[in-house]
Design a protein around this motif. Structure first.
Motif, PDB file in Angstrom:
ATOM      1  N   THR A 180     -42.076  88.451  32.337  1.00  0.00           N
ATOM      2  CA  THR A 180     -41.183  89.052  33.335  1.00  0.00           C
ATOM      3  C   THR A 180     -41.577  90.493  33.653  1.00  0.00           C
ATOM      4  OG1 THR A 180     -39.568  89.575  31.594  1.00  0.00           O
ATOM      5  CG2 THR A 180     -39.206  87.548  32.863  1.00  0.00           C
ATOM      6  N   ALA A 181     -42.018  91.240  32.663  1.00  0.00           N
ATOM      7  CA  ALA A 181     -42.465  92.611  32.927  1.00  0.00           C
ATOM      8  C   ALA A 181     -43.722  92.601  33.791  1.00  0.00           C
ATOM      9  CB  ALA A 181     -42.731  93.340  31.609  1.00  0.00           C
ATOM     10  N   SER A 182     -44.637  91.693  33.526  1.00  0.00           N
ATOM     11  CA  SER A 182     -45.847  91.573  34.337  1.00  0.00           C
ATOM     12  C   SER A 182     -45.504  91.180  35.765  1.00  0.00           C
ATOM     13  CB  SER A 182     -46.785  90.541  33.738  1.00  0.00           C
ATOM     14  OG  SER A 182     -47.127  90.876  32.425  1.00  0.00           O
ATOM     15  N   ASN A 183     -44.551  90.291  35.899  1.00  0.00           N
ATOM     16  CA  ASN A 183     -44.124  89.855  37.233  1.00  0.00           C
ATOM     17  C   ASN A 183     -43.545  91.014  38.026  1.00  0.00           C
ATOM     18  OD1 ASN A 183     -43.636  87.871  39.281  1.00  0.00           O
ATOM     19  ND2 ASN A 183     -41.493  87.937  38.704  1.00  0.00           N
ATOM     20  N   VAL A 184     -42.708  91.830  37.402  1.00  0.00           N
ATOM     21  CA  VAL A 184     -42.134  92.982  38.107  1.00  0.00           C
ATOM     22  C   VAL A 184     -43.234  93.941  38.543  1.00  0.00           C
ATOM     23  CG1 VAL A 184     -40.708  95.056  37.815  1.00  0.00           C
ATOM     24  CG2 VAL A 184     -39.845  92.852  37.072  1.00  0.00           C
ATOM     25  N   GLY A 185     -44.197  94.193  37.685  1.00  0.00           N
ATOM     26  CA  GLY A 185     -45.287  95.100  38.041  1.00  0.00           C
ATOM     27  C   GLY A 185     -46.110  94.586  39.206  1.00  0.00           C
ATOM     28  N   ALA A 186     -46.513  93.329  39.148  1.00  0.00           N
ATOM     29  CA  ALA A 186     -47.332  92.763  40.217  1.00  0.00           C
ATOM     30  C   ALA A 186     -46.539  92.641  41.516  1.00  0.00           C
ATOM     31  CB  ALA A 186     -47.874  91.401  39.794  1.00  0.00           C
ATOM     32  N   MET A 187     -45.280  92.227  41.422  1.00  0.00           N
ATOM     33  CA  MET A 187     -44.441  92.114  42.626  1.00  0.00           C
ATOM     34  C   MET A 187     -44.210  93.479  43.271  1.00  0.00           C
ATOM     35  SD  MET A 187     -43.548  89.027  43.417  1.00  0.00           S
ATOM     36  CE  MET A 187     -42.015  89.097  44.294  1.00  0.00           C
ATOM     37  N   SER A 188     -44.101  94.520  42.475  1.00  0.00           N
ATOM     38  CA  SER A 188     -43.902  95.862  43.027  1.00  0.00           C
ATOM     39  C   SER A 188     -45.081  96.275  43.893  1.00  0.00           C
ATOM     40  CB  SER A 188     -43.711  96.883  41.899  1.00  0.00           C
ATOM     41  OG  SER A 188     -42.577  96.583  41.138  1.00  0.00           O
ATOM     42  N   VAL A 189     -46.287  96.028  43.410  1.00  0.00           N
ATOM     43  CA  VAL A 189     -47.478  96.397  44.185  1.00  0.00           C
ATOM     44  C   VAL A 189     -47.562  95.562  45.455  1.00  0.00           C
ATOM     45  CG1 VAL A 189     -49.996  96.470  44.150  1.00  0.00           C
ATOM     46  CG2 VAL A 189     -48.715  97.200  42.155  1.00  0.00           C
ATOM     47  N   ILE A 190     -47.292  94.271  45.372  1.00  0.00           N
ATOM     48  CA  ILE A 190     -47.343  93.402  46.546  1.00  0.00           C
ATOM     49  C   ILE A 190     -46.287  93.829  47.563  1.00  0.00           C
ATOM     50  CG2 ILE A 190     -47.017  91.020  47.349  1.00  0.00           C
ATOM     51  CD1 ILE A 190     -49.664  91.504  45.879  1.00  0.00           C
ATOM     52  N   PHE A 191     -45.096  94.170  47.087  1.00  0.00           N
ATOM     53  CA  PHE A 191     -44.020  94.603  47.981  1.00  0.00           C
ATOM     54  C   PHE A 191     -44.408  95.892  48.706  1.00  0.00           C
ATOM     55  CE2 PHE A 191     -39.547  96.440  48.335  1.00  0.00           C
ATOM     56  CZ  PHE A 191     -39.239  95.709  49.469  1.00  0.00           C
ATOM     57  N   VAL A 192     -44.974  96.844  47.990  1.00  0.00           N
ATOM     58  CA  VAL A 192     -45.412  98.100  48.615  1.00  0.00           C
ATOM     59  C   VAL A 192     -46.536  97.830  49.614  1.00  0.00           C
ATOM     60  CG1 VAL A 192     -46.565 100.298  48.143  1.00  0.00           C
ATOM     61  CG2 VAL A 192     -44.639  99.582  46.735  1.00  0.00           C
ATOM     62  N   LEU A 193     -47.441  96.924  49.289  1.00  0.00           N
ATOM     63  CA  LEU A 193     -48.528  96.581  50.193  1.00  0.00           C
ATOM     64  C   LEU A 193     -47.984  95.993  51.499  1.00  0.00           C
ATOM     65  CD1 LEU A 193     -51.567  96.250  50.769  1.00  0.00           C
ATOM     66  CD2 LEU A 193     -51.431  94.046  49.625  1.00  0.00           C
ATOM     67  N   VAL A 194     -47.022  95.079  51.406  1.00  0.00           N
ATOM     68  CA  VAL A 194     -46.440  94.478  52.608  1.00  0.00           C
ATOM     69  C   VAL A 194     -45.670  95.527  53.409  1.00  0.00           C
ATOM     70  CG1 VAL A 194     -44.750  92.787  53.433  1.00  0.00           C
ATOM     71  CG2 VAL A 194     -46.428  92.130  51.734  1.00  0.00           C
ATOM     72  N   LEU A 195     -44.965  96.419  52.731  1.00  0.00           N
ATOM     73  CA  LEU A 195     -44.278  97.497  53.452  1.00  0.00           C
ATOM     74  C   LEU A 195     -45.269  98.404  54.167  1.00  0.00           C
ATOM     75  CD1 LEU A 195     -41.406  98.537  51.009  1.00  0.00           C
ATOM     76  CD2 LEU A 195     -41.246  97.190  53.114  1.00  0.00           C
ATOM     77  N   ARG A 196     -46.414  98.646  53.549  1.00  0.00           N
ATOM     78  CA  ARG A 196     -47.452  99.456  54.191  1.00  0.00           C
ATOM     79  C   ARG A 196     -48.010  98.750  55.422  1.00  0.00           C
ATOM     80  NH1 ARG A 196     -49.452 102.669  56.942  1.00  0.00           N
ATOM     81  NH2 ARG A 196     -51.531 103.481  56.660  1.00  0.00           N
ATOM     82  N   LEU A 197     -48.245  97.458  55.314  1.00  0.00           N
ATOM     83  CA  LEU A 197     -48.685  96.687  56.475  1.00  0.00           C
ATOM     84  C   LEU A 197     -47.641  96.746  57.590  1.00  0.00           C
ATOM     85  CD1 LEU A 197     -50.164  93.492  54.752  1.00  0.00           C
ATOM     86  CD2 LEU A 197     -51.442  95.209  56.031  1.00  0.00           C
ATOM     87  N   TYR A 198     -46.375  96.597  57.216  1.00  0.00           N
ATOM     88  CA  TYR A 198     -45.291  96.629  58.205  1.00  0.00           C
ATOM     89  C   TYR A 198     -45.210  97.986  58.887  1.00  0.00           C
ATOM     90  CZ  TYR A 198     -40.628  96.145  60.199  1.00  0.00           C
ATOM     91  OH  TYR A 198     -39.570  96.104  61.062  1.00  0.00           O
TER      92      TYR A 198
END
Length: 196
Positions: free
Chosen positions: A49-67
């Motif tokens: 779960t900690a790994s998931n939060v870390g990876a999801m955070s980066v993906i979320f920031v990446l998508v926000l940057r694309l947006y």
């Protein structure tokens, strides 16, 4: 990377690229960090779960940057003026678009940029929800300890008057000081004297 969300890539192309980055981050960066954080046996759920939060955070920031990047392009195309920025001696200059330029830019916005903005908005909302769910899952997983927590203040107080609990702690620590299992308390105890 802005081409990842383009019309040509579509939903499938964007999902595939984000999934590859997520898997790489999860396996190569986040899981080793979580493994160094949860060093005891029995903490697999917390590591995942900690790994998931870390990876999801980066993906979320990446998508926000694309947006935000596609949103900037959209705002420039919808604008009635041309703003020159860092292009030479006329930096910061504004010029009105002609009717033909406005029509061309509005057509480009509606046909190429707006569908991408809508896709990225959908992905941002979905990833935001998944990120919140991941944080909640980590919170639940962190609150459940598969083994006793010898550093909990209530446990330490109970050890002083309950011989049965003190016996369990002694058995679980295998004759070593209990701070040997925790990096923080090992550092507090001058590097873990007696842990070798």
């Amino acid at each position: 990377t802005f081409g990842w969300a383009s019309q040509e890539s579509g939903d499938t192309g964007l999902v595939l690229r984000l999934a590859v980055i997520y898997v790489a981050l999860f396996g190569l960066v986040c899981y080793p960090i979580a493994g160094a954080t949860y060093i005891n046996e029995g903490y697999l759920l917390q590591k995942v779960t900690a790994s998931n939060v870390g990876a999801m955070s980066v993906i979320f920031v990446l998508v926000l940057r694309l947006y935000s990047g596609w949103g900037y392009i959209g705002s420039r195309l919808q604008s009635k003026v041309i703003e020159y920025e860092e292009t030479g001696w006329y930096d910061g200059d504004f010029e009105q678009k002609s009717d033909a330029e406005k029509a061309r830019d509005l057509f480009l916005y509606r046909s190429n940029v707006k569908p991408v903005e809508e896709r990225l908005k959908k992905f941002s909302l979905a990833l935001g929800g998944a990120w919140v769910a991941s944080c909640l899952a980590l919170n639940v997983a962190s609150s459940s300890n598969p083994i006793f927590n010898q550093y909990d203040p209530r446990m330490l107080e109970k050890l002083s008057y309950d011989d049965k609990v003190a016996g369990v702690v002694a058995r679980e620590s295998n004759g070593r000081p209990t701070y040997c299992e925790n990096r923080y308390y090992r550092a507090v105890a001058n590097g873990g004297q007696g842990c070798n």
